[in-house]
Write an enzyme that holds these catalytic residues in place. Sequence first.
Site, PDB file in Angstrom:
ATOM      1  N   GLU A 190     105.895  48.361 -14.672  1.00 40.39           N
ATOM      2  CA  GLU A 190     105.322  47.203 -15.646  1.00 40.39           C
ATOM      3  C   GLU A 190     106.018  46.094 -15.497  1.00 40.39           C
ATOM      4  O   GLU A 190     105.617  45.092 -16.110  1.00 40.39           O
ATOM      5  CB  GLU A 190     105.275  48.120 -16.957  1.00 40.39           C
ATOM      6  CG  GLU A 190     104.058  49.148 -17.094  1.00 40.39           C
ATOM      7  CD  GLU A 190     104.454  50.360 -16.726  1.00 40.39           C
ATOM      8  OE1 GLU A 190     105.712  50.428 -15.996  1.00 40.39           O
ATOM      9  OE2 GLU A 190     103.871  51.357 -16.857  1.00 40.39           O
ATOM     10  N   PHE A 249     103.013  62.184 -27.554  1.00 40.98           N
ATOM     11  CA  PHE A 249     103.202  61.954 -26.138  1.00 40.98           C
ATOM     12  C   PHE A 249     103.283  60.485 -25.884  1.00 40.98           C
ATOM     13  O   PHE A 249     102.116  59.694 -26.442  1.00 40.98           O
ATOM     14  CB  PHE A 249     102.500  62.820 -25.459  1.00 40.98           C
ATOM     15  CG  PHE A 249     102.660  62.799 -23.860  1.00 40.98           C
ATOM     16  CD1 PHE A 249     103.888  62.878 -23.632  1.00 40.98           C
ATOM     17  CD2 PHE A 249     101.606  62.102 -23.177  1.00 40.98           C
ATOM     18  CE1 PHE A 249     104.182  62.717 -21.931  1.00 40.98           C
ATOM     19  CE2 PHE A 249     101.888  61.971 -21.866  1.00 40.98           C
ATOM     20  CZ  PHE A 249     103.107  62.086 -21.224  1.00 40.98           C
ATOM     21  N   GLN A 250     104.117  59.814 -25.129  1.00 40.23           N
ATOM     22  CA  GLN A 250     104.004  58.488 -24.967  1.00 40.23           C
ATOM     23  C   GLN A 250     103.879  57.504 -26.220  1.00 40.23           C
ATOM     24  O   GLN A 250     103.319  56.455 -25.920  1.00 40.23           O
ATOM     25  CB  GLN A 250     103.099  57.962 -23.849  1.00 40.23           C
ATOM     26  CG  GLN A 250     103.403  58.898 -22.474  1.00 40.23           C
ATOM     27  CD  GLN A 250     102.871  58.430 -21.450  1.00 40.23           C
ATOM     28  OE1 GLN A 250     101.644  57.995 -21.391  1.00 40.23           O
ATOM     29  NE2 GLN A 250     103.369  58.418 -20.139  1.00 40.23           N
ATOM     30  N   LYS A 307      94.442  53.900 -28.903  1.00 39.14           N
ATOM     31  CA  LYS A 307      93.107  54.494 -27.918  1.00 39.14           C
ATOM     32  C   LYS A 307      92.036  54.690 -28.710  1.00 39.14           C
ATOM     33  O   LYS A 307      90.762  54.287 -28.170  1.00 39.14           O
ATOM     34  CB  LYS A 307      93.463  55.641 -27.125  1.00 39.14           C
ATOM     35  CG  LYS A 307      92.679  56.030 -26.352  1.00 39.14           C
ATOM     36  CD  LYS A 307      93.357  57.120 -25.487  1.00 39.14           C
ATOM     37  CE  LYS A 307      92.430  57.675 -24.151  1.00 39.14           C
ATOM     38  NZ  LYS A 307      92.899  58.878 -23.546  1.00 39.14           N
ATOM     39  N   MET A 356     127.108  36.003  -7.505  1.00 39.19           N
ATOM     40  CA  MET A 356     127.784  35.319  -8.752  1.00 39.19           C
ATOM     41  C   MET A 356     128.778  36.128  -9.308  1.00 39.19           C
ATOM     42  O   MET A 356     129.617  35.510 -10.040  1.00 39.19           O
ATOM     43  CB  MET A 356     126.681  34.799  -9.560  1.00 39.19           C
ATOM     44  CG  MET A 356     127.033  33.821 -10.450  1.00 39.19           C
ATOM     45  SD  MET A 356     127.545  32.269  -9.703  1.00 39.19           S
ATOM     46  CE  MET A 356     126.067  31.495  -9.684  1.00 39.19           C
TER      47      MET A 356
END
Lengths: 585, 170
Positions: free
Chosen positions: A52, A114-115, A164, A482
């Site tokens: 993502e 969940f999630q 959802k 760097m």
Amino acid sequence: MDKQLNGAQIVLQSLQDHGVEHIFGYPGGAVLPIYDEIFQQESIEHILVRHEQGATHAAEGYARSTGKCGVVLVTSGPGATNAVTGLTDALMDSIPMVCITGQVPTHLIGGDAFQEADTVGITRPCTKHNYLVKDVNDLARIMHEAFQVATTGRPGPVVVDIPKDIQFALGPYMKPKAVKHKSYQPQIKGDMAAIKQAVALIANAKKPVFYTGGGIINSGPQASQLLREFVKLTGFPITSTLMGLGSYPSADKQWLGMLGMHGTYEANLAMHDCDVMINIGARFDDRITGTLDKFSPNSKKIHVDIDPSSINKNVMVDVAIVGDCAHVLEDMLRVYKSDAVTPDKKALASWWSEIEGWRDRKCLAYKKDEKAIKPQYAVERLYELTKGPDTFITTEVGQHQMWAAQYYRFEDPNRWMTSGGLGTMGYGIPAAVGVQVAHPKSLVIDIAGEASVQMTMQELSTAVQYRLPIKIFILNNEYMGMVRQWQELLHGGRYSSSYSEALPDFVKLAEAYGATGIRAHTPGELDDAIKRMVDTPGPVIFDCVVTKDENCYPMIPSGAAHNEMLLADSEGLDIEVSDAGKALV
Amino acid sequence: MSAENQIERHTLSILVDNEAGVLARVIGLFSGRGYNIDSLTVAEVDDQEHMSRITIVTVGTPPIIEQIKAQLGRLVPVHRVVDLTVECESVERELALIKVTGKGDARVEALRMSEAFRARVVDATPDSFVFEITGNTEKIDAFIGLMKPLGLREVSRTGAAAISRGPEAM
């Protein structure tokens, strides 16, 4: 009565009504209804990323190279938390983005489902605004508002978190209208009195400098055009931040190069010694100013910024103009012309001769090497062999990014995509994916380091899947360069965890992904290898093996001022960095 | 010390949409950017327009106060930010409920003081009082200070609510 659609259809309909053609995303349980709608339509293409974070950077690259809003679609929980880095990046660099996140159904929210994650809670400080949609009747309005907030004023990322059950629920859809938001009304036109004051300062300037930034790019191509006209008309020198590169053509003789920590000697000294500083669309970031109490001590400062909170945040200014760069520039030009301002030619000539003296220092010169490829040389050759109006450059973060900014040159806006404010390693490949999606026929090159590039390497798979011929040009010095440079300068050369151990064979890695791998070891083979990269029709990883211990100069060490720069040929001098300076980043 | 570095106390009135998370946005801005909140009150003030009014008492140097106002102003649900300390004359009130326990002389003295401060007794038992006191922050601080040696047990304060003087509204 408005047409009734389900939540997922409302999302798709609103995306279409906002002219969205591409979205970058990754499916999951809580966004399946939206993915089902995507499956059943043709007008919006979904680009499936591999992580993502990649979706967010791809959307940034897409937005930055087109001026349009980038759109991201991810699932709840880990989908949303993985997007946080890209959201923060877009916030820091003012990139317009709408990120739709799935959420567990409303009746499960708060139950550690969940999630489940508190997405609006987590993303509140890293978005311009965010919404949790609790009622499908609000969804269409919220989608339209999200695009308005993301793309107007100072652009930024907006999250719309959609449970959802809302995606399944039926609700009304209405078209986006130009309704005035109740409280969100960014100021576009600058205050005329302040603009006149600014022009008066400009008219009397003896040692002026334009200091421009990403705001010019965000304002659109017209802002660049107006800036060019104004700079030509005044005859003043101009420098720009990392984010503003391309808004003024680097080939022009009034261009001083980039300023700041790794900016040019002439740009930084002009900033330090100027008597009138004209900041348009930049925010006095710490990479630009160096130590604040020694920053441009004798100048009157004009600051044009669309964000009122940028004014007097780091540097107190004399004339503040809140407004959009293009609008303000247009007004400034009109006042300048109607007042028939004639710059002080004599003063300017002597200012320019001072600047020419600094230019003669040739701060970007470096020692050539016959046998090994110097990273600066690699970027110079890459520039010579790939330059053109149809070339887009993205970068990762580190030394290679600064060399890209110094040695690749830009004539037009929207050709340069880099993570400036947040400094996100791993930005370059997914950003290149996003740019290439928007410009399928163009040459898109990620100038990368071997460490950064491994943070989002999996997006090469996205490029292969969608036949996006991005070129990943790795300056491979086997160090987080760097970090190594700072350890050399500030920590006694103790290279703690900065060596890139156990590197993959990038050529074989490319082949494993179904892309092409090319490697160059010597200056002699570099040009041909770059040409081969450009001529290869698909994605390429170019492993450019460069010298390991090169430092990026010029450099303003932490805690120092613009007139205390380190140059390449002063290497070996005792560098005194104060303890206070060491504590800075 | 120059005026720019002088720490000042300002009372800000912020008119916001009364929507989920708006208080978190305001508080998150203060904590995320390292600003101070001395007190904060919030309640819906317009049930037609669903607007809430947040009163924040903050301390900082003048440039920091300006930053706070600008940062608040760019939050999407914020309608207006007014600095009551500099933009107008204003009145400021705070309510406190103060529990004092004790017997004998201390109890008599606490009651006598409460009358002097125009506090009201809202609960009493043979060995405790709960006083309700309204006033500006200094008055309440002073009253609490006086109660300390007299058996102060517990304090609950609302934080300051403030409004401008005269006919103008924010």
